[in-house]
Design a protein around this motif. Structure first.
Motif, PDB file in Angstrom:
ATOM      1  N   PRO A 129      48.479  96.516  29.844  1.00 40.39           N
ATOM      2  CA  PRO A 129      47.692  95.388  29.015  1.00 40.39           C
ATOM      3  C   PRO A 129      47.680  93.970  29.752  1.00 40.39           C
ATOM      4  O   PRO A 129      46.756  93.545  29.269  1.00 40.39           O
ATOM      5  N   PHE A 130      48.565  93.740  30.523  1.00 40.30           N
ATOM      6  CA  PHE A 130      48.694  92.506  31.042  1.00 40.30           C
ATOM      7  C   PHE A 130      49.172  92.663  32.418  1.00 40.30           C
ATOM      8  O   PHE A 130      50.264  93.194  32.693  1.00 40.30           O
ATOM      9  N   PRO A 131      48.747  91.928  33.455  1.00 40.36           N
ATOM     10  CA  PRO A 131      49.335  92.228  35.046  1.00 40.36           C
ATOM     11  C   PRO A 131      50.357  91.475  35.138  1.00 40.36           C
ATOM     12  O   PRO A 131      50.725  90.566  36.219  1.00 40.36           O
ATOM     13  N   ASN A 132      51.572  91.747  34.397  1.00 46.16           N
ATOM     14  CA  ASN A 132      52.866  91.166  34.703  1.00 46.16           C
ATOM     15  C   ASN A 132      53.911  92.084  34.742  1.00 46.16           C
ATOM     16  O   ASN A 132      54.320  92.927  33.832  1.00 46.16           O
TER      17      ASN A 132
ATOM     18  N   ILE B  77      60.305  99.161  42.423  1.00 43.52           N
ATOM     19  CA  ILE B  77      60.272  97.591  42.950  1.00 43.52           C
ATOM     20  C   ILE B  77      58.884  97.261  42.543  1.00 43.52           C
ATOM     21  O   ILE B  77      57.831  97.924  43.233  1.00 43.52           O
ATOM     22  N   ALA B  78      58.292  96.380  41.777  1.00 41.44           N
ATOM     23  CA  ALA B  78      57.232  96.034  41.470  1.00 41.44           C
ATOM     24  C   ALA B  78      56.884  94.600  41.319  1.00 41.44           C
ATOM     25  O   ALA B  78      57.689  93.798  41.025  1.00 41.44           O
ATOM     26  N   ASN B  79      55.708  94.174  41.940  1.00 37.15           N
ATOM     27  CA  ASN B  79      55.266  92.805  41.757  1.00 37.15           C
ATOM     28  C   ASN B  79      53.877  92.632  41.327  1.00 37.15           C
ATOM     29  O   ASN B  79      53.274  93.554  41.054  1.00 37.15           O
ATOM     30  N   ASP B  80      53.566  91.309  40.700  1.00 31.79           N
ATOM     31  CA  ASP B  80      52.212  90.973  40.123  1.00 31.79           C
ATOM     32  C   ASP B  80      51.178  90.876  41.443  1.00 31.79           C
ATOM     33  O   ASP B  80      51.744  90.711  42.363  1.00 31.79           O
ATOM     34  N   PRO B  81      50.039  90.643  41.079  1.00 32.79           N
ATOM     35  CA  PRO B  81      49.041  90.322  42.159  1.00 32.79           C
ATOM     36  C   PRO B  81      49.238  89.363  43.248  1.00 32.79           C
ATOM     37  O   PRO B  81      48.923  89.371  44.309  1.00 32.79           O
TER      38      PRO B  81
END
Length: 91
Positions: free
Chosen positions: A13-16, A39-43
């Motif tokens: 719903p939101f790129p965070n 492990i994930a990061n935003d754009p």
């Protein structure tokens, strides 16, 4: 599903990566591939999310930003701070 850039972010719903549910697809993929860490990061890479699957219970823990910072600080101290011979500042 999330490996190619898509400015509409159809899977969240939101790129965070810190938002609830943002790691769901990554955790499913990790389970299929028998991985214990996500492990994930935003754009623009100013937010980071980390999750770990317990090998004992199979439950996932999604760490808060404070927990991630504490772990990184501890790792830096153990690797550099103890043996550096110079003052170490972590800002």
């Amino acid at each position: 599903q999330q490996s190619k850039p898509d400015p509409t972010f159809p899977t969240v719903p939101f790129p965070n990566p810190e938002e609830k549910g943002a790691l769901d697809i990554a955790m499913l993929f990790a389970e299929q591939e028998k991985c214990d860490i996500v492990i994930a990061n935003d754009p623009d890479a100013d937010r980071l999310a980390v999750a770990e699957k317990s090998r004992g219970t199979g439950e996932w823990t999604v760490f808060t930003g404070d927990q991630i910072g504490t772990m990184l600080g501890h790792w830096l101290w153990e690797r550099i701070g103890k043996t550096c011979g110079q003052p170490v500042a972590m800002c």
